[in-house]
Design an enzyme around this catalytic site. Structure first.
Site, PDB file in Angstrom:
ATOM      1  N   ASP A   1     -94.233 -42.044  -3.673  1.00 36.88           N
ATOM      2  CA  ASP A   1     -95.276 -41.918  -2.657  1.00 36.88           C
ATOM      3  C   ASP A   1     -96.337 -42.980  -2.916  1.00 36.88           C
ATOM      4  O   ASP A   1     -96.486 -43.448  -4.041  1.00 36.88           O
ATOM      5  CB  ASP A   1     -95.918 -40.524  -2.687  1.00 36.88           C
TER       6      ASP A   1
ATOM      7  N   ASP B   1     -95.206 -48.011  -2.759  1.00 37.20           N
ATOM      8  CA  ASP B   1     -95.499 -48.178  -1.333  1.00 37.20           C
ATOM      9  C   ASP B   1     -94.244 -48.752  -0.681  1.00 37.20           C
ATOM     10  O   ASP B   1     -93.764 -49.820  -1.088  1.00 37.20           O
ATOM     11  CB  ASP B   1     -96.690 -49.151  -1.200  1.00 37.20           C
ATOM     12  N   VAL B   2     -93.728 -48.091   0.333  1.00 41.23           N
ATOM     13  CA  VAL B   2     -92.477 -48.560   0.959  1.00 41.23           C
ATOM     14  C   VAL B   2     -92.653 -49.871   1.715  1.00 41.23           C
ATOM     15  O   VAL B   2     -91.672 -50.468   2.146  1.00 41.23           O
ATOM     16  CB  VAL B   2     -91.848 -47.486   1.889  1.00 41.23           C
TER      17      VAL B   2
ATOM     18  N   TYR C   1     -96.056 -45.711  17.186  1.00 41.75           N
ATOM     19  CA  TYR C   1     -95.215 -44.681  16.568  1.00 41.75           C
ATOM     20  C   TYR C   1     -93.933 -44.492  17.378  1.00 41.75           C
ATOM     21  O   TYR C   1     -92.838 -44.418  16.823  1.00 41.75           O
ATOM     22  CB  TYR C   1     -96.000 -43.367  16.491  1.00 41.75           C
TER      23      TYR C   1
ATOM     24  N   LYS D   1     -90.146 -45.218  15.867  1.00 39.84           N
ATOM     25  CA  LYS D   1     -89.137 -44.167  15.700  1.00 39.84           C
ATOM     26  C   LYS D   1     -87.920 -44.404  16.611  1.00 39.84           C
ATOM     27  O   LYS D   1     -86.798 -44.051  16.251  1.00 39.84           O
ATOM     28  CB  LYS D   1     -89.766 -42.796  15.948  1.00 39.84           C
TER      29      LYS D   1
HETATM   30  N1  LIG Z   1     -95.415 -33.563  10.825  1.00 43.35           N
HETATM   31  C1  LIG Z   1     -94.860 -33.750  12.009  1.00 43.35           C
HETATM   32  O1  LIG Z   1     -95.236 -33.090  12.989  1.00 43.35           O
HETATM   33  C2  LIG Z   1     -93.746 -34.752  12.173  1.00 43.35           C
HETATM   34  C3  LIG Z   1     -93.008 -34.735  13.365  1.00 43.35           C
HETATM   35  C4  LIG Z   1     -91.969 -35.635  13.531  1.00 43.35           C
HETATM   36  C5  LIG Z   1     -91.676 -36.533  12.539  1.00 43.35           C
HETATM   37  N2  LIG Z   1     -92.389 -36.545  11.393  1.00 43.35           N
HETATM   38  C6  LIG Z   1     -92.033 -37.535  10.372  1.00 43.35           C
HETATM   39  O2  LIG Z   1     -91.805 -36.899   9.147  1.00 43.35           O
HETATM   40  C7  LIG Z   1     -92.015 -37.826   8.100  1.00 43.35           C
HETATM   41  C8  LIG Z   1     -92.852 -37.166   7.023  1.00 43.35           C
HETATM   42  O3  LIG Z   1     -94.135 -36.905   7.539  1.00 43.35           O
HETATM   43  P1  LIG Z   1     -94.933 -35.567   7.208  1.00 43.35           P
HETATM   44  O4  LIG Z   1     -95.154 -34.866   8.488  1.00 43.35           O
HETATM   45  O5  LIG Z   1     -94.314 -34.848   6.083  1.00 43.35           O
HETATM   46  O6  LIG Z   1     -96.355 -36.200   6.816  1.00 43.35           O
HETATM   47  P2  LIG Z   1     -97.176 -36.167   5.480  1.00 43.35           P
HETATM   48  O7  LIG Z   1     -98.351 -37.039   5.729  1.00 43.35           O
HETATM   49  O8  LIG Z   1     -97.411 -34.773   5.037  1.00 43.35           O
HETATM   50  O9  LIG Z   1     -96.186 -36.876   4.443  1.00 43.35           O
HETATM   51  C9  LIG Z   1     -95.888 -38.240   4.531  1.00 43.35           C
HETATM   52  C10 LIG Z   1     -95.900 -38.806   3.130  1.00 43.35           C
HETATM   53  O10 LIG Z   1     -95.581 -40.199   3.197  1.00 43.35           O
HETATM   54  C11 LIG Z   1     -96.473 -40.868   2.306  1.00 43.35           C
HETATM   55  N3  LIG Z   1     -96.606 -42.255   2.700  1.00 43.35           N
HETATM   56  C12 LIG Z   1     -97.294 -42.762   3.758  1.00 43.35           C
HETATM   57  N4  LIG Z   1     -97.220 -44.086   3.754  1.00 43.35           N
HETATM   58  C13 LIG Z   1     -96.453 -44.434   2.691  1.00 43.35           C
HETATM   59  C14 LIG Z   1     -96.031 -45.673   2.160  1.00 43.35           C
HETATM   60  N5  LIG Z   1     -96.405 -46.813   2.725  1.00 43.35           N
HETATM   61  N6  LIG Z   1     -95.246 -45.666   1.051  1.00 43.35           N
HETATM   62  C15 LIG Z   1     -94.893 -44.504   0.462  1.00 43.35           C
HETATM   63  N7  LIG Z   1     -95.292 -43.306   0.910  1.00 43.35           N
HETATM   64  C16 LIG Z   1     -96.057 -43.275   2.016  1.00 43.35           C
HETATM   65  C17 LIG Z   1     -97.784 -40.108   2.421  1.00 43.35           C
HETATM   66  O11 LIG Z   1     -98.654 -40.369   1.330  1.00 43.35           O
HETATM   67  C18 LIG Z   1     -97.282 -38.682   2.469  1.00 43.35           C
HETATM   68  O12 LIG Z   1     -97.143 -38.115   1.196  1.00 43.35           O
HETATM   69  C19 LIG Z   1     -92.675 -39.048   8.731  1.00 43.35           C
HETATM   70  O13 LIG Z   1     -91.702 -40.077   8.856  1.00 43.35           O
HETATM   71  C20 LIG Z   1     -93.112 -38.550  10.089  1.00 43.35           C
HETATM   72  O14 LIG Z   1     -93.139 -39.579  11.044  1.00 43.35           O
HETATM   73  C21 LIG Z   1     -93.424 -35.674  11.174  1.00 43.35           C
END
Ligand SMILES: NC(=O)c1ccc[n+]([C@@H]2O[C@H](COP(=O)([O-])OP(=O)(O)OC[C@H]3O[C@@H](n4cnc5c(N)ncnc54)[C@H](O)[C@@H]3O)[C@@H](O)[C@H]2O)c1
Length: 255
Positions: free
Chosen positions: A39, A65-66, A158, A162
């Site tokens: 993360d 960081d990705v 976004y 996606k």
């Molecule tokens: N929560 C929703 O409603 C939702 C809906 C559809 C899709 N998603 C997708 O699910 C995935 C996870 O999101 P989430 O909802 O768990 O959010 P979240 O913010 O709880 O978790 C995302 C994690 O990614 C980490 N992160 C962000 N940028 C980063 C980087 N550059 N390098 C490494 N780590 C990084 C953040 O620190 C965090 O821990 C994402 O791809 C998001 O687009 C989420």
């Protein structure tokens, strides 16, 4: 929960600090995998570590960081040196785009969102593929979104990131199927996570356009409801599932 489902497998999970990534790291570990989570957030890593330790789970967590190819290569090389293989790659890390519409999105938001959500999975996949090809097996699961299937769920950046991730997933799925590597994408609807930090609406006009779609949302999922799908797609039970776009949104986009 099948505690032996991933026995002997090595998994990398990005975005393991919070939300769906943390739930995925936890589930894969509880199902027997050796899990290495990464993360960008030190706070996320610290709080996930606390949760994993309290649950008696052995998940290695590293800051990476990705969007940083050097960090990604260090992570992947480290895993290969310590464990000799990568069986599962879950590309979960992602950020929102403040719901900015096409005529208001700034370059910084556009570039960062594409860099994290699209180029991030590309970098991890590029680094992990050679070892998966050599061992003739591997499962990559990308986390997309219903925003990757429809235009009314998020902002322009976004939505574009996606949608592109769906195409990238299909490209990898087709290109490497003969090498025993599968690649699928999960598309959640709303999930109760920490993603709100990049989801504060910055455009009244943009939010108004999304209103009708958001009003039809079918509720919020728990992160583990997505993690269980990721785990199944990563497992041998899904051996014939490749290039699939699997929607997990409680029926929201079916309407
Ligand atoms: N929560 C929703 O409603 C939702 C809906 C559809 C899709 N998603 C997708 O699910 C995935 C996870 O999101 P989430 O909802 O768990 O959010 P979240 O913010 O709880 O978790 C995302 C994690 O990614 C980490 N992160 C962000 N940028 C980063 C980087 N550059 N390098 C490494 N780590 C990084 C953040 O620190 C965090 O821990 C994402 O791809 C998001 O687009 C989420």
């Amino acid at each position: 929960m099948d505690e032996t489902r991933h026995a002997g497998r090595v998994a990398i999970v990005t975005g393991a600090g919070y939300g769906i990534g943390r739930a995925t790291a936890s589930r894969l570990a509880r199902e027997g995998a050796v899990v290495i989570g990464c993360d960008v957030s030190d706070e996320g890593i610290a709080s996930a570590r606390e949760e994993f330790e309290a649950a008696g789970l052995s998940v290695a967590l590293e800051q990476a960081d990705v969007t940083d190819q050097v960090a990604v290569d260090r992570l992947v090389q480290g895993v290969l040196e310590r464990h000799g293989r990568i069986d599962i790659l879950a590309n979960v890390a992602g950020i929102m785009d403040w719901f900015l519409p096409a005529h208001e999105v700034d370059d910084a938001t556009w570039n960062r969102v594409l860099d994290v959500n699209l180029a991030g999975p590309m970098r991890l996949t590029r680094a992990a593929l050679p070892s998966m090809m050599e061992q003739k097996s591997g499962s990559i699961v990308n986390v997309g979104s219903v925003g990757g299937l429809r235009g009314g769920a998020a902002g322009a950046a976004y939505t574009a990131s996606k949608h592109a991730l769906v195409g990238y997933t299909r490209s990898v799925a087709w290109t490497y199927h003969a090498d025993g590597v599968r690649c699928n994408v999960v598309c959640p609807g709303g999930v109760e996570t920490n993603i709100g930090t990049t989801a504060q609406p910055r455009s009244q006009w943009g939010m108004a356009q999304l209103g009708p779609i958001h009003a039809s949302a079918t509720g919020m999922a728990k992160p583990d409801e997505i993690a269980t799908l990721i785990s199944w797609l990563a497992s041998g039970e899904a051996s014939n599932v490749n290039g699939a776009v699997v929607v997990a949104d409680g029926g929201w986009s079916a309407g």
